[in-house]
Design an enzyme around this catalytic site. Structure first.
Site, short mmCIF file in Angstrom:
data_model
loop_
_atom_site.label_atom_id
_atom_site.label_comp_id
_atom_site.label_asym_id
_atom_site.label_seq_id
_atom_site.Cartn_x
_atom_site.Cartn_y
_atom_site.Cartn_z
N TYR A 1 1.03 -0.89 0.08
CA TYR A 1 -0.09 0.18 -0.12
C TYR A 1 0.86 1.06 -0.17
O TYR A 1 1.70 1.12 0.94
CB TYR A 1 -1.02 -0.06 1.22
CG TYR A 1 -1.92 0.95 1.26
CD1 TYR A 1 -3.39 0.67 0.46
CD2 TYR A 1 -1.85 2.33 1.66
CE1 TYR A 1 -4.06 1.81 0.24
CE2 TYR A 1 -2.71 3.29 1.70
CZ TYR A 1 -4.09 3.00 0.93
OH TYR A 1 -5.21 3.94 1.05
N TYR B 1 -11.67 -4.50 5.00
CA TYR B 1 -11.24 -3.29 5.77
C TYR B 1 -11.44 -3.27 7.15
O TYR B 1 -10.92 -2.35 7.80
CB TYR B 1 -12.47 -2.50 5.03
CG TYR B 1 -12.14 -1.92 3.69
CD1 TYR B 1 -11.26 -2.51 2.79
CD2 TYR B 1 -12.90 -1.00 3.06
CE1 TYR B 1 -10.99 -2.07 1.41
CE2 TYR B 1 -12.85 -0.54 1.67
CZ TYR B 1 -11.95 -1.27 0.97
OH TYR B 1 -11.72 -0.77 -0.41
#
Length: 306
Positions: A166, A268
């Protein structure tokens, strides 16, 4: 990989490591068209069979490396310790890797991964230098029917295979709070780099430096990974500098064998082991007011908490 910005670069929205081909393209030529992004290896594509939309817009720029913002300090490389294991068979790799994939014991847990670095006795072929070498999997950003843009693999993945990290702007906790207060869109692309804070209460650097990675305006392709209550990826902290627990990578690994052209997803909420939504009434947010989950999996919890 990272880029350090000086104070006079803070307002500049586009940097030398930005994928300019994506940033300057405003739309696909027609619904259903597919474009390959030039100059990017391994291959990266954009596919839209829904409309004429383009994923890079509204001030967002796709970057190849995270950017360190003002206030983020790095530990000097001289303080980084290395291993002295056999270059032909690094013992650190045998702890977590098997044939280039993450072992089940790691996939099922939440332990951080510590890779070798330039101060280790091993060479560049060390199997414990995996994530730091970057993405090897060809990927495609594609338009979904009901969840905006998503990301899928173009090749079959083995269980435990590394996909990508990420990327975004590395900022201070104070800057993250300032941005959150001004944020107008409900999508949140921030991760707190707090993996090691609870384990090291006496570490002065950890106590005084709390960082956040923000991929909203400047981010990598994993920014487009959607949520699923039954995901095929998990995210792990990966450290290369064992003297610095404030700064590390967030790496995505597959949790199962994934067929080619399958959408990649992760949870998430970070509740892979949970079967229920926590009671959020104490924070003033009821289950009825949470974001509705659209993942469509058999194990869907119905709502998201972000």
């Amino acid at each position: 990989m990272h880029v350090i910005l000086t104070s006079n670069q803070i307002q500049d929205p586009i940097y030398s490591n930005t994928l300019s081909t994506l940033n300057t393209s405003t739309s696909l030529t027609r619904a259903g068209s597919r474009a390959q992004i030039s100059g990017v290896k391994p291959p990266l594509y954009v596919q839209n069979s829904i409309d004429n939309d383009w994923p890079i817009k509204n001030g967002f720029n796709l970057i190849e490396a995270s950017i360190y913002r003002e206030g983020v300090s790095l530990v000097e490389e001289d303080f980084n310790a290395g291993c002295d294991c056999d270059p032909q068979g690094c013992e650190n790799a045998s702890d977590c890797m098997k044939a280039g994939t993450l072992k089940d014991v790691y996939l099922e847990g939440s332990a951080a991964i510590f890779e070798c670095n330039q101060n280790c006795a091993c060479d560049e072929n060390c199997p414990n230098k995996l994530v730091q070498k970057g993405r090897k999997v060809p990927l495609e950003i594609f338009k979904t029917h009901n969840r905006g843009w998503g990301l899928r693999t173009l090749v079959a993945l083995r269980k435990g295979e590394f996909v990508d990290t990420y990327k975004g702007e590395l900022i201070t906790e104070e800057e993250a709070s300032r941005r959150d207060a001004k944020r107008q869109v409900k999508d949140v692309y921030t991760f707190a780099l707090d993996k090691f804070h609870g384990d090291n209460p006496d570490n002065e650097r950890l106590r005084d430096n709390k960082y956040v990675i923000d991929g909203e305006v400047l981010g990598g392709i994993t920014r487009f990974i959607n949520h699923s209550c039954d995901p095929n990826l998990r995210i792990f902290a990966v450290s290369y500098n064992h003297a610095d627990f404030c700064i590390y990578d967030l790496a995505f690994f597959s949790t199962e064998d994934v067929p080619a052209r399958t959408e990649l997803t992760f949870d998430y909420t970070g509740q892979e082991a949970s079967d229920s939504i926590p009671d959020r009434t104490s924070s003033g947010v009821s289950k009825e007011k949470m974001t509705r989950c659209l993942c469509g999996s058999e194990n869907c919890k119905g709502v998201l908490w972000m």
